[in-house]
Write an enzyme that holds these catalytic residues in place. Structure first.
Site, PDB file in Angstrom:
ATOM      1  N   ARG A  72       0.890  -1.176   0.000  1.00  0.00           N
ATOM      2  CA  ARG A  72       0.000   0.000   0.000  1.00  0.00           C
ATOM      3  C   ARG A  72       0.915   1.210   0.000  1.00  0.00           C
ATOM      4  NH1 ARG A  72      -2.899   4.220   0.309  1.00  0.00           N
ATOM      5  NH2 ARG A  72      -4.900   4.270   1.404  1.00  0.00           N
ATOM      6  N   GLU A  80     -10.808   4.281  -5.018  1.00  0.00           N
ATOM      7  CA  GLU A  80     -10.952   2.826  -5.067  1.00  0.00           C
ATOM      8  C   GLU A  80     -11.272   2.385  -6.498  1.00  0.00           C
ATOM      9  OE1 GLU A  80     -10.437   0.641  -2.502  1.00  0.00           O
ATOM     10  OE2 GLU A  80      -9.724   2.437  -1.463  1.00  0.00           O
ATOM     11  N   ARG A 123      -0.899  -5.157   4.601  1.00  0.00           N
ATOM     12  CA  ARG A 123      -0.075  -4.698   3.488  1.00  0.00           C
ATOM     13  C   ARG A 123       1.047  -3.800   3.999  1.00  0.00           C
ATOM     14  NH1 ARG A 123      -4.722  -2.159  -0.269  1.00  0.00           N
ATOM     15  NH2 ARG A 123      -5.054  -1.111   1.734  1.00  0.00           N
TER      16      ARG A 123
END
Length: 206
Positions: A72, A80, A123
């Site tokens: 990330r 998104e 992440r």
């Protein structure tokens, strides 16, 4: 008239002996401090910088996969993948375009990401480069991601130039996630978040 002073030696001040309770308290505090130092040394590996590099699979405008490591991109927040924005009176797939913008920035080159924090999905929060280009910064400059704990000046320039999502209207990605998924809004990746994460990683007992 002269005055003479006594020459009697001063008696030394003797500290009262410490009570048994006070000595036990001191010993207990020493044991606690040593235990914390041992724990700190054992947990330092949790905050060491990790590096991943290789061919990137671009998941969306701010996340990629390098081998088995999901990344990330730190300090930014892109729409998104299924998010839509509005421009010239019509909706358009800004999430898809943000992903395409990151693909173009990478241009098939190997990507290298470094970081030590992880988000709530596990992440790695990474600072990523490709061919010497700072991908995190470039996404914000191109207007396909907003500042999320960093790159505020780059966001201001993109907004003034009305590039990317700034050419129209949009919900900030964290607001869109909250309204469409009902999940807890992700924390920004700023300095305070980094300090809090470091403390939690060092003193995490489970």
């Amino acid at each position: 008239m002269s005055r003479s002073w006594g020459t009697r030696p001063r008696r030394g001040y003797a500290a009262p002996p410490r009570s048994l309770w006070r000595r036990l308290m001191d010993y207990g505090l020493t044991v606690i401090i040593l235990g914390l130092l041992i724990l700190l040394a054992a947990r330092l590996d949790r905050v060491e910088t990790r590096k991943a590099e290789g061919a990137a699979i671009v998941n969306d405008g701010d996340s990629i996969t390098l081998g088995a490591e999901r990344i990330r991109m730190r300090g930014i927040d892109a729409p998104e993948y299924t998010q839509t924005c509005r421009r010239n009176g019509a909706d358009y797939p800004c999430g898809t375009l943000a992903r395409q913008a990151l693909v173009r920035l990478i241009a098939g080159r190997p990507v290298s990401c470094t970081g030590w924090q992880r988000d709530r999905y596990g992440r790695l929060l990474g600072d990523c480069t490709a061919g010497g280009m700072d991908l995190n910064r470039a996404q914000v400059e191109a207007g396909w991601a907003v500042a999320f704990g960093g790159f505020e000046s780059e966001e201001a320039i993109a907004r003034a130039a009305r590039v990317g999502i700034w050419a129209g209207t949009f919900d900030r990605p964290q607001d869109w996630r909250d309204s469409h998924h009902g999940e807890v809004v992700e924390r920004k990746h700023g300095t305070l978040a980094s300090i809090g994460d470091a403390v939690r990683e060092i003193f995490r007992f489970w």
